[in-house]
Design a protein around this motif. Structure first.
Motif, short mmCIF file in Angstrom:
data_model
loop_
_atom_site.label_atom_id
_atom_site.label_comp_id
_atom_site.label_asym_id
_atom_site.label_seq_id
_atom_site.Cartn_x
_atom_site.Cartn_y
_atom_site.Cartn_z
N ILE A 1 0.84 -1.20 0.00
CA ILE A 1 0.00 0.00 0.00
C ILE A 1 0.87 1.25 0.00
O ILE A 1 0.56 2.25 -0.65
N ALA B 1 0.76 4.10 -2.83
CA ALA B 1 0.46 5.48 -2.44
C ALA B 1 1.20 6.46 -3.34
O ALA B 1 0.72 7.57 -3.58
N ASP C 1 -0.41 7.51 -8.01
CA ASP C 1 -1.74 8.11 -7.89
C ASP C 1 -2.36 8.24 -9.27
O ASP C 1 -2.22 9.24 -9.94
N SER D 1 -7.66 10.31 -0.89
CA SER D 1 -6.91 9.12 -1.26
C SER D 1 -5.83 8.81 -0.23
O SER D 1 -5.62 7.65 0.14
N SER D 2 -5.15 9.83 0.24
CA SER D 2 -4.10 9.63 1.25
C SER D 2 -4.69 9.13 2.57
O SER D 2 -4.10 8.26 3.22
N ARG E 1 -5.53 5.37 2.17
CA ARG E 1 -4.34 4.51 2.19
C ARG E 1 -3.68 4.48 3.56
O ARG E 1 -3.18 3.44 4.00
N SER F 1 -3.16 1.16 5.82
CA SER F 1 -1.81 0.83 6.30
C SER F 1 -1.79 0.69 7.81
O SER F 1 -1.17 -0.23 8.35
N ILE G 1 -11.43 2.35 -1.13
CA ILE G 1 -10.70 2.99 -2.23
C ILE G 1 -11.62 3.17 -3.43
O ILE G 1 -11.52 4.15 -4.16
#
Length: 192
Positions: free
Chosen positions: A49, A53, A56, A71-72, A75, A79, A146
């Motif tokens: 992952i 990251a 993108d 998105s961050s 992820r 994680s 996601i």
């Protein structure tokens, strides 16, 4: 019920550690191997992952908010979930390894306080393993997050439904456990 069963098993091993010790150590070895596999899987997935990251890409499969901050966050949460699974499984390996040394100790025979300590340590290992497995269960909806909120919500509902049947006991199971514990108690009182 699981802690009571583990305590009863430790009591049986404490009565004759040389006869029952080999089976106990083999069982603990299998639990250590399962925890090792889950810990390795968790850290591997967390690393993957981290790699993704940096990649993108814009895909049409993602529904909902597609900003880089969102998105961050997704992820990072996945994680963290895998890192929690890793830490819990490593902790269970630690407890199981400790129990595997304690269970073969000659001091185990007839000493109830030592048997209780070994049973508590085994319960801690089992609890850590269960928490690590739960972190894997939580990671599935997070991975689907996601692709948007709808797949995540669907997976959450399905996971809750499945875990309800996996984590609850029915009357038949409770009766079996109660009868087996009562049978052990009557055998112990007759032996005394």
């Amino acid at each position: 019920m699981e802690n009571t069963a583990q305590r009863a098993g430790m009591g049986a091993i404490g009565q004759d550690p040389f006869k029952n010790g080999v089976l106990a150590v083999q069982t603990l070895r299998n639990n250590i191997m399962a925890s090792t596999l889950l810990a390795t899987t968790a850290i591997t997935l967390s690393s993957l992952i981290g790699i993704f990251a940096n990649n993108d890409s814009d895909t049409k499969l993602v529904f909902g908010n597609k900003t880089s901050l969102n998105s961050s966050i997704k992820r990072l949460s996945i994680s963290l979930c895998f890192l929690v699974a890793f830490l819990c499984n490593v902790q269970s390996i630690r407890y199981y390894a400790h129990v595997s040394f304690l269970i073969t100790s000659p001091a185990l025979k007839g000493k109830m306080d030592f048997i209780d300590y070994v049973a508590k340590t085994l319960s801690r290992g089992s609890h850590s393993w269960s928490l690590g497995l739960r972190a894997f269960y939580v990671s599935i909806p997070l991975v689907l997050w996601i692709y948007g909120p709808i797949p995540m919500f669907t997976c959450c509902c399905l996971t809750l439904f499945i875990l309800y049947f996996l984590d609850t006991t029915n009357q038949i199971t409770r009766d079996l456990h109660i009868k087996s514990f009562k049978l052990e108690e009557t055998e112990d009182t007759e032996a005394a």
